[in-house]
Write a protein that holds these residues in place. Structure first.
Motif, PDB file in Angstrom:
ATOM      1  N   ALA A  20       0.886  -1.269   0.105  1.00 12.01           N
ATOM      2  CA  ALA A  20       0.045  -0.042  -0.021  1.00 12.01           C
ATOM      3  C   ALA A  20       0.641   1.284   0.072  1.00 12.01           C
ATOM      4  O   ALA A  20       0.172   2.268  -0.198  1.00 12.01           O
ATOM      5  N   SER A  21       2.207   1.072   0.403  1.00  8.54           N
ATOM      6  CA  SER A  21       3.014   2.377   0.374  1.00  8.54           C
ATOM      7  C   SER A  21       4.400   2.190   0.189  1.00  8.54           C
ATOM      8  O   SER A  21       4.763   0.926   0.191  1.00  8.54           O
ATOM      9  N   ASP A  42      -1.516  -5.854   2.468  1.00  5.73           N
ATOM     10  CA  ASP A  42      -0.945  -4.817   3.388  1.00  5.73           C
ATOM     11  C   ASP A  42      -1.840  -4.688   4.656  1.00  5.73           C
ATOM     12  O   ASP A  42      -2.973  -5.207   4.741  1.00  5.73           O
ATOM     13  N   LEU A  43      -1.392  -4.285   5.997  1.00  4.86           N
ATOM     14  CA  LEU A  43      -2.173  -4.089   7.071  1.00  4.86           C
ATOM     15  C   LEU A  43      -3.193  -3.012   7.214  1.00  4.86           C
ATOM     16  O   LEU A  43      -4.226  -3.339   7.691  1.00  4.86           O
ATOM     17  N   HIS A  44      -3.166  -2.108   6.483  1.00  3.50           N
ATOM     18  CA  HIS A  44      -3.821  -0.972   6.352  1.00  3.50           C
ATOM     19  C   HIS A  44      -4.844  -0.935   5.264  1.00  3.50           C
ATOM     20  O   HIS A  44      -4.446  -0.568   4.141  1.00  3.50           O
ATOM     21  N   ALA A  45      -6.162  -1.360   5.505  1.00  2.00           N
ATOM     22  CA  ALA A  45      -7.201  -1.643   4.648  1.00  2.00           C
ATOM     23  C   ALA A  45      -7.269  -0.362   3.758  1.00  2.00           C
ATOM     24  O   ALA A  45      -7.543  -0.320   2.538  1.00  2.00           O
ATOM     25  N   GLU A  46      -7.498   0.973   4.484  1.00  5.78           N
ATOM     26  CA  GLU A  46      -7.813   1.907   3.611  1.00  5.78           C
ATOM     27  C   GLU A  46      -6.779   2.526   2.664  1.00  5.78           C
ATOM     28  O   GLU A  46      -7.175   2.695   1.528  1.00  5.78           O
ATOM     29  N   ALA A  47      -5.579   2.320   3.189  1.00  3.63           N
ATOM     30  CA  ALA A  47      -4.485   2.776   2.170  1.00  3.63           C
ATOM     31  C   ALA A  47      -4.417   1.723   1.042  1.00  3.63           C
ATOM     32  O   ALA A  47      -4.076   2.031  -0.285  1.00  3.63           O
ATOM     33  N   LEU A  48      -4.743   0.528   1.389  1.00  2.00           N
ATOM     34  CA  LEU A  48      -4.661  -0.536   0.488  1.00  2.00           C
ATOM     35  C   LEU A  48      -5.594  -0.382  -0.766  1.00  2.00           C
ATOM     36  O   LEU A  48      -5.297  -0.401  -2.026  1.00  2.00           O
ATOM     37  N   ALA A  62      -6.416  -7.411   2.854  1.00  2.00           N
ATOM     38  CA  ALA A  62      -5.878  -6.507   4.110  1.00  2.00           C
ATOM     39  C   ALA A  62      -5.347  -7.819   5.155  1.00  2.00           C
ATOM     40  O   ALA A  62      -6.484  -8.523   5.506  1.00  2.00           O
ATOM     41  N   ASP A  64      -2.260  -9.080   8.480  1.00  3.52           N
ATOM     42  CA  ASP A  64      -1.055  -8.883   9.112  1.00  3.52           C
ATOM     43  C   ASP A  64      -0.256 -10.058   8.924  1.00  3.52           C
ATOM     44  O   ASP A  64      -0.526 -11.369   8.878  1.00  3.52           O
ATOM     45  N   GLN A 197       8.522   6.433  11.430  1.00  2.00           N
ATOM     46  CA  GLN A 197       8.716   5.661  12.659  1.00  2.00           C
ATOM     47  C   GLN A 197      10.071   6.139  13.337  1.00  2.00           C
ATOM     48  O   GLN A 197      10.105   5.452  14.440  1.00  2.00           O
TER      49      GLN A 197
END
Length: 250
Positions: A20-21, A42-48, A62, A64, A197
């Motif tokens: 996703a990024s 990807d972990l991040h569903a919205e960004a995915l 989506a 982990d 991070q």
């Protein structure tokens, strides 16, 4: 800046973790632009969802990557959706805490290894059988120069990326006569959301170790990954490719 080799991935399919990024997204966009189909994990569903729409991904999951059952199910779903799995780009990763080894929080240490090492292991374990059945595959595991040199105050990240390098070397040798090639990429720090991070002082330290005097750009590592993921990479396996601005040369 990027160069597109028209239809280099025509008829090929790729699973990309951390898609996703950052580097995963850049590689996915390039594979699609060059004629391939991608399943983004990807972990991040919205960004995915946003990335999938932006680049034209064929399939998304989506999840982990530290959840082995979820990874195995995702591989089955991707194979069904794409018709086959030719390529794996294992780029999902986290930095963890910034602390000395003797002060490092144990929960962060475990989480870094769950994502950066176990996630790569589960992903490889899940997709390799599909590649073996087809007699073709390209695997690119994203490591780091930190896995070769170690960065102070980044013990978990450095150790996890060293583990990815070792895992990739073992896997590449195991598959060397089976039509499936496995290599790793070891970038120096490049502009990416993962830098959010880290404290600025840590980023400046890593930048200061690069002889070119600058951070990398994501398209530079994406270009290398796409070579490694292509049919052009045919006589190199169990190896690492640097995109480090001269920081590492071995």
């Amino acid at each position: 800046m990027s160069t597109v080799f028209t239809n280099r991935f025509s008829g090929r399919t790729a699973v990309i973790t951390g898609g996703a990024s950052g580097l995963g997204k850049a590689v996915a966009a390039r594979i699609v632009a060059e004629g391939g189909k991608v399943s983004l994990w990807d972990l991040h569903a919205e960004a995915l969802a946003a990335t999938a729409e932006e680049i034209g991904a064929s399939h998304t999951v989506a999840l982990d990557v530290s959840d082995e059952a979820a990874v195995l199910a995702a591989a089955q779903a991707a194979n069904a959706a794409l018709g086959r799995i030719d390529i794996l780009i294992a780029s999902a990763g986290i930095t963890g805490a910034t602390a000395t080894v003797y002060e490092y929080p144990t929960d962060s240490w475990k989480r870094v290894f769950d994502i950066n090492v176990n996630g790569v292991f589960y992903s490889c374990k899940a997709v390799v059988p599909f590649m073996l059945a087809n007699g073709y595959g390209r695997i690119v595991n994203v490591a780091s120069v930190a896995g070769k040199e170690g960065n102070p105050n980044a013990g978990a990240y450095s150790a996890s990326k060293a583990a990815v390098i070792g895992l990739t070397k073992s896997l590449g040798k195991e598959l060397a006569t089976k039509g499936v090639i496995a290599n790793g990429i070891t970038p120096a720090t490049f502009e990416s959301p993962i830098l959010e991070q880290l404290p600025p002082s840590q980023v400046e330290y890593m930048k200061g170790k690069i002889p070119m005097g600058r951070l990398g750009e994501v398209h530079e590592s994406a270009a290398m990954v796409c070579f490694m993921a292509s049919e052009e990479c045919s006589f190199t396996t169990a190896a690492t490719f640097d995109t480090s601005g001269g920081r590492t040369t071995f």
